[in-house]
Write an enzyme that holds these catalytic residues in place. Structure first.
Site, mmCIF file in Angstrom:
data_model
loop_
_atom_site.group_PDB
_atom_site.id
_atom_site.type_symbol
_atom_site.label_atom_id
_atom_site.label_comp_id
_atom_site.label_asym_id
_atom_site.label_seq_id
_atom_site.Cartn_x
_atom_site.Cartn_y
_atom_site.Cartn_z
ATOM 1 N N HIS A 21 39.604 139.279 10.962
ATOM 2 C CA HIS A 21 40.674 140.127 11.496
ATOM 3 C C HIS A 21 41.523 139.313 12.465
ATOM 4 O O HIS A 21 41.000 138.514 13.243
ATOM 5 C CB HIS A 21 40.057 141.326 12.232
ATOM 6 N N ASN A 22 42.851 139.507 12.419
ATOM 7 C CA ASN A 22 43.763 138.758 13.298
ATOM 8 C C ASN A 22 43.357 137.286 13.353
ATOM 9 O O ASN A 22 43.166 136.706 14.433
ATOM 10 C CB ASN A 22 43.783 139.360 14.701
ATOM 11 N N GLU A 65 43.839 137.272 7.712
ATOM 12 C CA GLU A 65 44.941 138.189 8.003
ATOM 13 C C GLU A 65 46.138 137.435 8.563
ATOM 14 O O GLU A 65 45.995 136.519 9.378
ATOM 15 C CB GLU A 65 44.491 139.264 9.001
#
Length: 764
Positions: free
Chosen positions: A307-308, A337
């Site tokens: 994530h991120n 991501e």
């Protein structure tokens, strides 16, 4: 110490590149466009330490250990060198990449040949270090500590230096014991230890009483282990499927005594050597390669996901960097991501919108992904786009992906006709899959008539909408914003093939209206609620599990996790969710579990879900555990015997010694989740001994993860982490096994480990 460096030098003496590094030379150290300084660098004669000049206050010598180096990159392959040097010095540049969060060391040599020699020499040392067996690594660590304790560098050890050395290796001994040990080794009565006396001291220090007991129990042939004795050990203690040929192979491979080897015997030293190799590891060597069926649809696998991915730290002010993508991909992350925004210079950028996190060019991220995507795993990488860009910069995004990723970018379905199910990881090897919004259905690809629409409006990604609905300033204050639609460029839309993002409107709606390639993203709280609600229903079918049998689901952390903390991925794996995205940049128990889940199957980043999470008709429910083929009741016996060479935590306090304890934890379905711990051992991190036994009852072993956590006990505050290790319960080996230990960031502690006895048996 004279013996120091044997492990590091092994096989490298006389190497031309290593001789060049030993002589050393000036290199230009690059920190920024305005900070570029010439510094002297050279390899220490222990072959494991780099010495360099530092001018922080005044000129002084500093060092770093090769143990702290992750890799070496030739050319302008770091973000710093790409930003702060010109293209014409490409052949002069190289970077030393450190483990953990330490900043890269970017260097420029005076010639291409010198750069080549530095890179080749460092890579040879790194390769050599990785080839060291556990015993050689142990020797390397111990002799390094001896060298530090030898204050006057005379290759002798006084009683005072011996006591300093014992503290270095994390063991506290009283004055009397230190004197007894010293006197026993000082056979020359000179008041110092040197040469063979240091070797005697080393042998006494590293003596493994627990190995002696095991060896003597099974050495039934004139005080040694015959091939048949060893075979009996493999069959009865280690519970391996083995033959006499396997026993002979181990003797040939690990026995050091030629006369014993000639008789097909294994001595105690050979047995210790064998026990410290991968054959004696807790992790099944067969699972170090891809051993699962990789020809099933991609939604039948757990997929290691970030994530991120661009962030190096928190969600508010820390840097965005291509390095974060490289680190994640090298850890076999298969879904990264990209939060895409309009850049001021006409080029799309990636950063965490509405915050002070720094920005990185979209095209630079795509270049880094292209370079590092398939170095650890050859299986497909999903690029999850969170698109906030205007049409003009969306066109550039599509252009950059097509031109940089080339034929590796999936731009149309693999089939000649409209597919009805996902292709497999095997079919998608070496390919990039784009996840994002799409203007039309996939069957438009097979239509003879083009829709003719070059752009249209679509709703935002669910995560993007959440971001915009809870914009957070650097002070943590939220400002409301309305959910909006964005215009989507057709060329970018057409790159979305198997992972079209759609809003989730319920399981029944998804079953009746969504195509297989239409997938939803869920905030962690929504996903946990769905998993819990579906688990408590009276219906025999668990709706979330059955949704994930035909669709892909992506889970992401709540926006409130501004410190980039993580949530527990295990309940969501239990529900069959494939893309459980975590903040890879944050050391945490949750990331330990992720590393453990994906340790098997050759670090491919894909792990086949158990059959009961894949096929329609399954009534598996992790909350209620009704009878079914998923119940494979096991009894797990474990004895935590000892630990070796646990690191000091407070290196600034020479007299600080750890008080270690071991936690043994099972994560899986709620009925299996359990934790037990040993007592703490006071003032001994070098060779603490517990001999404590525990028993666990396991209902669903295929979903269970075993985690070891070694802590420094503190009666007045929270215990500190010393090391940890995670693996799937189905990947362990029975019997007497060594357990490697990792740092909080997941790097191997070179000399540290646990010694345990394990037995996973069918319950009676």
């Amino acid at each position: 110490m004279e013996s120091n460096g044997k492990a590091g030098k092994h096989g490298l003496e006389g190497d031309v590149d290593l001789q060049f590094l030993l002589e050393g030379g000036k290199l230009l150290k690059v920190k920024s466009s305005s900070w570029k300084k010439n510094r002297m660098y050279k390899l220490h004669d222990d072959y494991t330490t780099i010495w360099h000049e530092s001018y922080r206050i005044f000129k002084r010598k500093e060092t770093f250990s090769i143990d702290d180096v992750d890799s070496v990159r030739k050319g302008r392959q770091s973000e710093g060198l790409q930003k702060h040097t010109e293209a014409h010095v490409e052949d002069l540049c190289f970077s030393i990449i450190f483990k953990g969060r330490r900043r890269n060391l970017d260097l420029v040599a005076t010639s291409a040949e010198e750069a080549r020699q530095w890179v080749n020499g460092l890579e040879k040392i790194l390769s050599n270090m990785k080839k060291l067996n556990r015993q050689q690594t142990s020797e390397h660590w111990i002799f390094n500590c001896m060298r530090k304790a030898d204050k006057n560098k005379d290759n002798m050890m006084t009683l005072k230096e011996l006591k300093h050395f014992l503290r270095q290796i994390n063991v506290e001994v009283d004055e009397t014991y230190a004197k007894v040990l010293f006197t026993k080794c000082d056979t020359s009565n000179s008041g110092t230890l040197e040469g063979s006396e240091i070797k005697l001291f080393y042998d006494l220090l590293t003596h493994r009483e627990e190995i002696d007991v095991i060896y003597e129990k099974h050495a039934a042939t004139g005080g040694q282990m015959s091939a048949n004795d060893l075979l009996n050990f493999l069959l009865n203690e280690q519970r391996e499927v083995a033959t006499l040929e396997d026993a002979l192979r181990l003797i040939e491979k690990y026995e050091l005594d030629d006369s014993a080897k000639h008789m097909n015997h294994m001595t105690k030293d050979g047995f210790l050597m064998y026990m410290q190799q991968e054959e004696g590891s807790i992790f099944n060597p067969a699972h170090k390669t891809v051993y699962q069926d990789m020809s099933q649809p991609i939604n039948h696998y757990f997929i290691s996901s970030s994530h991120n991915t661009y962030l190096m730290g928190d969600q508010l002010k820390d840097p965005s960097s291509t390095e974060a993508y490289i680190k994640a991909l090298m850890k076999s992350c298969r879904c990264v991501e990209l939060d895409c925004w309009d850049g001021a210079q006409g080029e799309p950028i990636i950063y965490h919108g509405h915050t002070l996190t720094s920005k990185v060019l979209f095209k630079d991220v795509i270049k880094a992904i292209k370079e590092y995507a398939f170095k650890t795993s050859e299986y497909p990488v999903i690029l999850s786009l969170e698109n906030h860009c205007t049409l003009e910069q969306q066109k550039l995004m599509a252009k950059h992906m097509i031109s940089i990723l080339g034929s590796a970018l999936l731009t149309s379905p693999l089939e000649d006709q409209m597919p009805t199910a996902f292709p497999s990881p095997e079919e998608l090897k070496g390919r990039f899959i784009i996840k994002g919004k799409r203007l039309n259905k996939l069957d438009a690809v097979y239509s003879n008539t083009s829709p003719g629409v070059e752009e249209d409006c679509v709703s935002e990604e669910d995560e993007a909408a959440e971001t915009n609905n809870s914009k957070t300033d650097p002070n943590g204050q939220k400002a409301k914003a309305k959910k909006s639609k964005i215009k989507l460029d057709k060329q970018l839309s057409d790159l979305v093939i198997y992972c079209k993002s759609v809003h989730f409107s319920g399981f029944e709606h998804a079953e009746n209206n969504q195509a297989f390639y239409e997938m939803s993203s869920f905030k962690e709280s929504k996903a946990f609620n769905l998993a819990e609600t579906a688990g408590k229903t009276l219906c025999s079918r668990n709706a979330f599990i059955h949704h994930n049998m035909t669709k892909l689901s992506r889970i992401y952390p709540a926006g409130s996790r501004t410190a980039s903390s993580n949530y527990n991925p295990v309940p969501l794996w239990n529900a069959g969710c494939q893309i459980v995205a975590l903040n890879f940049q944050t050391p945490s128990k949750e990331m330990d579990l992720n590393q453990g889940r994906f340790r098997s199957n050759g670090l491919s980043g894909y792990v086949l879900k158990p059959e009961f999470l894949r096929y329609d008709g399954s009534e598996f429910n992790p909350m209620t555990l009704t009878k079914g083929p998923w119940i494979k009741h096991k009894t797990f016996h474990i004895m935590v015997i000892s630990a070796q060479q646990l690191p000091k935590l407070n290196k600034d306090k020479p007299k600080s010694i750890v008080d270690p304890l071991v936690k043994v934890e099972i994560y899986g379905v709620p009925a299996d989740t359990c934790s037990k711990e040993t007592r703490s051992i006071e003032n001994n991190g070098f060779n603490p001994m517990w001999n404590e036994s525990f028993q666990f009852d396991i209902q669903v072993p295929e979903l269970a993860i075993l985690r070891f956590q070694v802590e420094d006990y503190d009666a007045t505050s929270q215990n500190d982490l010393i090391g940890h290790y995670c693996l799937p319960l189905t990947s362990l080996q029975n019997g007497y096994r060594h357990v490697p230990l990792l740092t909080k960031r997941g790097d191997v502690l070179p000399s540290a480990g646990l010694f345990v006895h394990l037995m996973l048996l069918d319950a009676k």
